[in-house]
Structure formats: C-alpha cells, structure tokens
Design a protein around this motif. Sequence first.
Motif, PDB file in Angstrom:
ATOM      1  N   UNK A 189      -3.952 -44.548 -10.153  1.00  0.00           N
ATOM      2  CA  UNK A 189      -5.404 -43.315 -10.664  1.00  0.00           C
ATOM      3  C   UNK A 189      -5.998 -44.626 -11.222  1.00  0.00           C
ATOM      4  N   UNK A 190      -7.350 -43.835 -11.987  1.00  0.00           N
ATOM      5  CA  UNK A 190      -8.981 -45.010 -11.490  1.00  0.00           C
ATOM      6  C   UNK A 190      -8.024 -45.803 -12.620  1.00  0.00           C
ATOM      7  N   UNK A 191      -8.112 -45.372 -14.145  1.00  0.00           N
ATOM      8  CA  UNK A 191      -7.115 -46.168 -15.045  1.00  0.00           C
ATOM      9  C   UNK A 191      -6.130 -47.124 -15.220  1.00  0.00           C
ATOM     10  N   UNK A 192      -5.537 -47.096 -14.638  1.00  0.00           N
ATOM     11  CA  UNK A 192      -4.510 -47.695 -13.695  1.00  0.00           C
ATOM     12  C   UNK A 192      -4.777 -48.654 -12.821  1.00  0.00           C
ATOM     13  N   UNK A 193      -5.492 -48.182 -12.002  1.00  0.00           N
ATOM     14  CA  UNK A 193      -5.635 -49.639 -11.099  1.00  0.00           C
ATOM     15  C   UNK A 193      -6.739 -50.365 -12.202  1.00  0.00           C
ATOM     16  N   UNK A 194      -7.985 -50.543 -13.033  1.00  0.00           N
ATOM     17  CA  UNK A 194      -8.525 -51.346 -13.941  1.00  0.00           C
ATOM     18  C   UNK A 194      -7.470 -51.983 -14.532  1.00  0.00           C
ATOM     19  N   UNK A 195      -5.962 -51.122 -14.956  1.00  0.00           N
ATOM     20  CA  UNK A 195      -5.431 -51.705 -15.666  1.00  0.00           C
ATOM     21  C   UNK A 195      -4.359 -52.992 -14.985  1.00  0.00           C
ATOM     22  N   UNK A 196      -4.291 -52.887 -14.029  1.00  0.00           N
ATOM     23  CA  UNK A 196      -3.428 -53.422 -13.046  1.00  0.00           C
ATOM     24  C   UNK A 196      -4.118 -54.698 -12.403  1.00  0.00           C
ATOM     25  N   UNK A 197      -5.651 -54.733 -12.261  1.00  0.00           N
ATOM     26  CA  UNK A 197      -5.905 -55.755 -11.783  1.00  0.00           C
ATOM     27  C   UNK A 197      -6.064 -56.395 -10.377  1.00  0.00           C
ATOM     28  N   UNK A 198      -5.064 -57.276 -10.159  1.00  0.00           N
ATOM     29  CA  UNK A 198      -4.087 -57.541  -9.307  1.00  0.00           C
ATOM     30  C   UNK A 198      -2.933 -56.563  -8.928  1.00  0.00           C
ATOM     31  N   UNK A 199      -3.155 -56.219  -8.291  1.00  0.00           N
ATOM     32  CA  UNK A 199      -1.819 -55.436  -7.294  1.00  0.00           C
ATOM     33  C   UNK A 199      -0.679 -55.682  -7.658  1.00  0.00           C
ATOM     34  N   UNK A 200       0.578 -55.074  -8.302  1.00  0.00           N
ATOM     35  CA  UNK A 200       1.960 -55.856  -8.240  1.00  0.00           C
ATOM     36  C   UNK A 200       2.497 -56.236  -7.015  1.00  0.00           C
ATOM     37  N   UNK A 201       1.981 -56.158  -6.169  1.00  0.00           N
ATOM     38  CA  UNK A 201       1.789 -56.750  -4.722  1.00  0.00           C
ATOM     39  C   UNK A 201       2.245 -57.852  -4.176  1.00  0.00           C
ATOM     40  N   UNK A 202       0.914 -57.980  -4.933  1.00  0.00           N
ATOM     41  CA  UNK A 202      -0.253 -59.456  -4.941  1.00  0.00           C
ATOM     42  C   UNK A 202      -1.529 -58.950  -3.514  1.00  0.00           C
ATOM     43  N   UNK A 203      -1.529 -57.740  -3.297  1.00  0.00           N
ATOM     44  CA  UNK A 203      -3.226 -57.471  -3.063  1.00  0.00           C
ATOM     45  C   UNK A 203      -3.373 -57.061  -4.188  1.00  0.00           C
ATOM     46  N   UNK A 204      -5.005 -56.461  -2.960  1.00  0.00           N
ATOM     47  CA  UNK A 204      -6.176 -56.526  -4.177  1.00  0.00           C
ATOM     48  C   UNK A 204      -5.862 -54.594  -4.299  1.00  0.00           C
ATOM     49  N   UNK A 205      -6.593 -54.043  -5.175  1.00  0.00           N
ATOM     50  CA  UNK A 205      -6.531 -52.575  -5.072  1.00  0.00           C
ATOM     51  C   UNK A 205      -8.163 -51.903  -4.350  1.00  0.00           C
ATOM     52  N   UNK A 206      -8.284 -50.784  -3.340  1.00  0.00           N
ATOM     53  CA  UNK A 206      -8.986 -50.078  -3.222  1.00  0.00           C
ATOM     54  C   UNK A 206      -9.218 -48.587  -2.795  1.00  0.00           C
ATOM     55  N   UNK A 207     -10.149 -47.861  -3.191  1.00  0.00           N
ATOM     56  CA  UNK A 207     -10.284 -46.594  -3.088  1.00  0.00           C
ATOM     57  C   UNK A 207      -9.071 -46.490  -2.322  1.00  0.00           C
ATOM     58  N   UNK A 208      -8.346 -45.254  -2.528  1.00  0.00           N
ATOM     59  CA  UNK A 208      -7.641 -44.706  -0.939  1.00  0.00           C
ATOM     60  C   UNK A 208      -9.030 -43.525   0.156  1.00  0.00           C
ATOM     61  N   UNK A 209     -10.086 -43.267  -0.288  1.00  0.00           N
ATOM     62  CA  UNK A 209     -10.974 -42.803   0.466  1.00  0.00           C
ATOM     63  C   UNK A 209     -11.781 -43.275   0.290  1.00  0.00           C
ATOM     64  N   UNK A 210     -13.202 -44.373   0.614  1.00  0.00           N
ATOM     65  CA  UNK A 210     -14.568 -44.352   0.498  1.00  0.00           C
ATOM     66  C   UNK A 210     -15.679 -43.523   0.167  1.00  0.00           C
ATOM     67  N   UNK A 211     -15.986 -42.971  -1.105  1.00  0.00           N
ATOM     68  CA  UNK A 211     -17.009 -41.101  -0.833  1.00  0.00           C
ATOM     69  C   UNK A 211     -18.299 -41.296   0.017  1.00  0.00           C
ATOM     70  N   UNK A 212     -18.379 -40.749   0.480  1.00  0.00           N
ATOM     71  CA  UNK A 212     -19.223 -40.236   1.149  1.00  0.00           C
ATOM     72  C   UNK A 212     -20.894 -39.772   0.676  1.00  0.00           C
ATOM     73  N   UNK A 213     -21.642 -40.679   0.344  1.00  0.00           N
ATOM     74  CA  UNK A 213     -23.049 -39.876   0.106  1.00  0.00           C
ATOM     75  C   UNK A 213     -24.266 -39.427   0.991  1.00  0.00           C
TER      76      UNK A 213
END
Length: 462
Positions: A14-38
């Motif tokens: 989730x969002x809060x866990x993503x903010x707290x994790x920062x750098x992903x634990x596998x060394x990658x970067x976190x991105x939204x699972x889907x990009x919201x469409x406006x």
Amino acid sequence: MKYISTRGQVAPIGFIDAILMGLADDGGLLVPEQIPQVSADTLAQWQQLTYSELALEIFSLYVNGEIPREDLKKLVDDSYSTFRHEEVTPVHQLDGSRYVLELFHGPTFAFKDVALQFLGNLYAYVSRKTDSIIHILGATSGDTGASAIEGVRGKEGIRICILHPHQKVSKVQELQMTTVDDANVLNLAVEGTFDDCQRIIKELFADVEFKHKYHLRAINSINIARILAQTVYYFYAYFQLAKQGQANKISFSVPTGNFGDIFAGYLAKKMGLPVHKLILATNENNILARFVQEGVYQPGDFRGTYSPSMDIQVASNFERYMFYLYGEDAAKVTSLMAQFKAEGSIVIEGDVLKQVQADFAAYSVENEECLNTISDYHAKYQYLLDPHTACGAAASDRLAEDGEAAVVLSTAHPAKFDEAIRLRQISQTYPEPIQALFDKPQFQKVVGGTNEEIQKQLESFF
C-alpha cells in the motif's frame, strides 16, 4: 492502489508502506501498480481548482483511502501554507510563447520544497498514527537537503541525516543546511561528489538488515511520494495556460540531473495530461541528454559547473523510466541494471531508441551558454534566472517549436547561486531569510566517502 518494484521481487504494498520502504527491498524503485487515468471531463473540472485543492485530488488517486480525506486535506493545506505565493507555483509569462513556472516560493527557495514539505508532514503523520520511529537518510546535490531538513526539523519521532558533497554545493545551499542546530538533524559533508553520496545511500538502503535495524526512511526522489507531489505542478501550469487559450501545444523544459523532476512530467503525461513535448535539459554532466540523443547511458568524467545541483552522472530515477520504456517488464529492467552495474553502460537502439526520442527531446548546456542565457534573459525580459533554470531556458530556446507554448521549470531562486550570477556583473538583493544565514554558526561533520564511515556516523546518531 498498490505499489510494485521495478525489479518485480516485492509483493504489492500500500501507499504508506511504499513511503516507508523508500527504495524497494529488492533494490528496485517503487511505482504504482496501475497509473490512474484522468479523463478530459476531469481535467476540465480540475482547471478551476486552487493548487492545494488540485494536490488533494491527485494525491487521492494514489493514496486510495489509506489516509482519510480530511486528514489528507490537512496534510496538503499545512504543507503549502508555508509558501510565500498564494498560487504556490505561479506561472510567469515572459512573452507571447515563453513562460516560467516558478517553483521556488517555498521556505528554502527551491522546487524541492513542493514535495518535501508534504513528505515531511506525511512522515510526521505516519509516525503519530503508527507510533513508529522515522529515521530519514538522504543525499543532496544542494537543494534536497535544505528542503528535507526544513520539512522535519524539530518534529517529534523523526531524526534526519543528510549527506552532501563537501564544498561542491553553493554557499547559500550549504548554509541553509548547516546553520540548523536542531537535535534531530545531522549534516555530513562527504569528501567526494554527489554521485558518491547517492551511491552510499542506495547501498545502505539495499542492506535490508541495516535498513530495518535503524528504521531508515528515504527522502530522496527514490521515494515515490516525491514524484507524485511533483506531478501536481505540471497539471497546475497546464491549467493556467489553458485559461489563456494556450492548451493546444504546451511543452515543458526541465533542468534535471537525477531524472526525478522530468519523470514527474512523464507520469503526468501518462495520466492523461496533454503535454506536447518534454524537453530534458542537462548541464555538461550530460549522461541523460546523450541517452536521449544517442541511446547510450554511460557516465562520463565528472564536471563541476555553475549549476551544481545537476552535477550528477548516475540518475536515480532512470530505472523508473526504463520500467515503462520496456513495457513494465521487471525481468528486463533487472537485467539492464545488472548490466549497468557490471559494465558501466546501457546501450539501446532501433525502435526502443525511437520511443525514447518520442518521449523526450534533450539538450546539454555548456557553462558559458548557461551564463549567457542568464545575461540574455535579464537584458531582454528583466527577469533573473538561476543557473539551473538557465539551462532549461537555453534548451527551450533551442528545441521549442513555432506556435508552441514553452514552459521552463524554474527550480531555484537566483539568490541561491549568486556566485555564478555575479560572473555576468549582475547584482541582486538577497531575500531576508537568505541574508540572515550568513550571520549564523554552522554545524556539520566532514567525513570520508565510504559506506563504513557513514554507517559509523549513523549508528552514533540514530
């Protein structure tokens, strides 16, 4: 809304866990699972919103109810109440087709305030709500450090350590960080470059055991909240021009070294904002411009320039773009980043390079051209650019098309870089908060540029 890693080895969070994790634990970067469409209808509705109202709507798409709307509204309102301009990020028109998006009206006179005032308040909120410890570790090429410190100084439950390259930031940038004498702030001046500081940060965060033991949280743009906050001003600027009948061909010229600010524009475009062109402006440390133009991502020799916040060879947000460039293929991204670590370069060609060149135009600005642009704009428009914004202006002048409304992102107040501006015999008056810095004592430690040295400092501080 869930968040995933560009390397695919972290379960959606989730969002809060993503903010707290920062750098992903596998060394990658976190991105939204889907990009919201406006939709176009939503864009039309948003056009009349204030900056804070717009930020609330955009954040709501990504928070997905994890923070109650009233709490989120208070976080947004508190964050942008600290800005000196009622519009937060006003658009200044120079002539019929040239505009400057002023992102420097926050407390430290830099665009980083837009994201870091929010992220600082968000961390404090999470700390209170979860009774958790927040130990922030960040690196800065100049502006991030001051903005991050300002965002969390004195806040209960939070401690912050910032690394900056010793004697490779402007004097005002240094003073903004090191004159803070709060018990929860530690400034480390690292003997080396910003790339050294950034490498140490990423390697310490990649040490998952160390990261969890000391409750490390990220403040750099590896933290997805930074990117999300920065998408807002692309929408806001677009709406201001649309109100003037300029909605058909709007381009943004973005001075960037770490690929975060322009990636926020790329994300806004993928959400549905009808951006005509994203112009990537670098200084002589031009790894990103060379990648767009030639398909080669390879660090060159470090060059000190008049725009030191862009003196970066390895861009931390580049991996996020690669994830989307390769169709969200985490295995491909993992392979490419392993190749880069082993060989020091990534080379792309063919249709992939054509896609990069469809996504971005790019221009590298030499030192003298940067200073000449400052002089030219001061003479022609009576408008003073800082040297980073000057790189964006020079790139825009080179690459913007006829009939296009070109918006240059102004990333810092010129007072932060008076050393460069005085080289063109241009004088300016410092804003009072900046002038006052010169009479304050400094608090910093000069340290060697090794992981072990930084770990030792952190263990003592945290």
